[in-house]
Design a protein around this motif. Structure first.
Motif, PDB file in Angstrom:
ATOM      1  N   ARG A  36     100.994 120.678  29.925  1.00 20.85           N
ATOM      2  CA  ARG A  36     102.459 120.744  29.915  1.00 20.85           C
ATOM      3  C   ARG A  36     102.964 121.330  31.238  1.00 20.85           C
ATOM      4  NH1 ARG A  36     102.800 123.252  25.758  1.00 20.85           N
ATOM      5  NH2 ARG A  36     103.575 121.689  24.294  1.00 20.85           N
ATOM      6  N   LEU A  94      94.663 113.995  26.946  1.00 28.80           N
ATOM      7  CA  LEU A  94      94.754 115.407  26.592  1.00 28.80           C
ATOM      8  C   LEU A  94      96.059 115.760  25.883  1.00 28.80           C
ATOM      9  CD1 LEU A  94      93.428 116.940  29.942  1.00 28.80           C
ATOM     10  CD2 LEU A  94      92.113 116.345  27.881  1.00 28.80           C
ATOM     11  N   ASP A  95      96.009 116.795  25.068  1.00 25.69           N
ATOM     12  CA  ASP A  95      97.210 117.353  24.459  1.00 25.69           C
ATOM     13  C   ASP A  95      97.945 118.207  25.485  1.00 25.69           C
ATOM     14  OD1 ASP A  95      96.643 116.280  21.934  1.00 25.69           O
ATOM     15  OD2 ASP A  95      95.409 118.022  21.395  1.00 25.69           O
ATOM     16  N   LEU A  96      99.236 118.375  25.289  1.00 25.34           N
ATOM     17  CA  LEU A  96     100.032 119.171  26.225  1.00 25.34           C
ATOM     18  C   LEU A  96      99.540 120.612  26.348  1.00 25.34           C
ATOM     19  CD1 LEU A  96     103.655 117.939  25.473  1.00 25.34           C
ATOM     20  CD2 LEU A  96     102.265 117.472  27.510  1.00 25.34           C
ATOM     21  N   ASP A  97      98.936 121.145  25.296  1.00 24.96           N
ATOM     22  CA  ASP A  97      98.452 122.528  25.328  1.00 24.96           C
ATOM     23  C   ASP A  97      97.032 122.658  25.881  1.00 24.96           C
ATOM     24  OD1 ASP A  97     100.804 123.670  24.273  1.00 24.96           O
ATOM     25  OD2 ASP A  97     100.199 123.090  22.248  1.00 24.96           O
ATOM     26  N   HIS A  98      96.405 121.534  26.250  1.00 25.79           N
ATOM     27  CA  HIS A  98      95.056 121.580  26.815  1.00 25.79           C
ATOM     28  C   HIS A  98      95.084 122.399  28.105  1.00 25.79           C
ATOM     29  CE1 HIS A  98      90.940 120.005  27.107  1.00 25.79           C
ATOM     30  NE2 HIS A  98      91.126 120.191  28.398  1.00 25.79           N
ATOM     31  N   ASP A 123     109.187 111.985  22.018  1.00 26.24           N
ATOM     32  CA  ASP A 123     108.355 113.176  21.978  1.00 26.24           C
ATOM     33  C   ASP A 123     108.246 113.794  23.375  1.00 26.24           C
ATOM     34  OD1 ASP A 123     105.448 112.418  23.164  1.00 26.24           O
ATOM     35  OD2 ASP A 123     106.332 110.686  22.147  1.00 26.24           O
ATOM     36  N   LYS A 177     105.689 114.737  25.374  1.00 25.07           N
ATOM     37  CA  LYS A 177     104.783 114.169  26.363  1.00 25.07           C
ATOM     38  C   LYS A 177     105.352 112.887  26.966  1.00 25.07           C
ATOM     39  CE  LYS A 177     100.077 113.964  26.040  1.00 25.07           C
ATOM     40  NZ  LYS A 177      98.750 113.396  25.639  1.00 25.07           N
ATOM     41  N   SER A 197      98.297 124.837  31.512  1.00 26.19           N
ATOM     42  CA  SER A 197      98.291 123.803  30.479  1.00 26.19           C
ATOM     43  C   SER A 197      98.702 122.470  31.095  1.00 26.19           C
ATOM     44  CB  SER A 197      99.273 124.165  29.359  1.00 26.19           C
ATOM     45  OG  SER A 197     100.613 124.102  29.837  1.00 26.19           O
TER      46      SER A 197
END
Length: 172
Positions: free
Chosen positions: A136, A119-123, A17, A19, A134
């Motif tokens: 990311r 955290l999510d990549l889009d955070h 994936d 991340k 972000s």
């Protein structure tokens, strides 16, 4: 005094994936930065080899500071109080030890990894200059910055003892 890399540097996986792939790439170059210190004494690690004073240990100190800044400060996570000013994050004082700088980098990496895990990549977070970014983007930026500085370290290391390359063994 010799320094060792905490683990064998491994190739970034060919599948996985986003991340995990980004973090594996960052980890690879973080480990390369530490490998560049191996086998050198304190004088060699501190030896300035450019007109601006660039040295191996100062580059590791800088990498620690930017890890805390881009990951922790950007996303509102606690960061340890650094004993140096932002503009001095590559300068070394006589009382700063090699072990102290390497340990600082280890703590910064651990703190950064906690942010990435949480955290999510889009955070979204707010960078030092007020820009919304972000996670990311921060991961990509930190890969770029770490690779840039490990390139500097490769040149400085070559000037010290002729050693070059991104790692001394073949990929497994």
């Amino acid at each position: 005094m010799t320094h060792t890399t905490p683990k064998r540097i491994e190739r970034v996986p060919f599948t996985g994936d986003e991340k995990s792939t980004l973090l594996a790439s960052l980890d690879q170059h973080r480990d390369i930065a530490l490998w560049k210190l191996e086998g050198l004494d304190d004088e060699q690690l501190r030896r300035p080899l450019t007109p601006t004073g660039t040295n191996l240990l100062g580059l590791v100190k800088h990498l620690a500071a930017i890890e805390y800044g881009w990951f922790c400060e950007t996303f509102g996570y606690a960061t340890e109080k650094l004993w140096f000013a932002d503009e001095d994050d590559m300068a070394l004082s006589p009382d700063e030890t090699t072990a102290q700088i390497v340990e600082l980098y280890g703590r910064a990496r651990t703190a950064s990894d906690r942010v990435v895990a949480d955290l999510d990549l889009d955070h979204l977070g707010t960078s030092w200059d007020g820009t919304t970014v972000s996670l990311r983007w921060v991961l990509v930026h930190m890969i770029e910055d770490t690779v840039r500085h490990t390139g500097h370290m490769d040149i400085v290391r070559e000037l010290i003892d002729g050693a070059t390359g991104d790692y001394r063994t073949t990929w497994q």
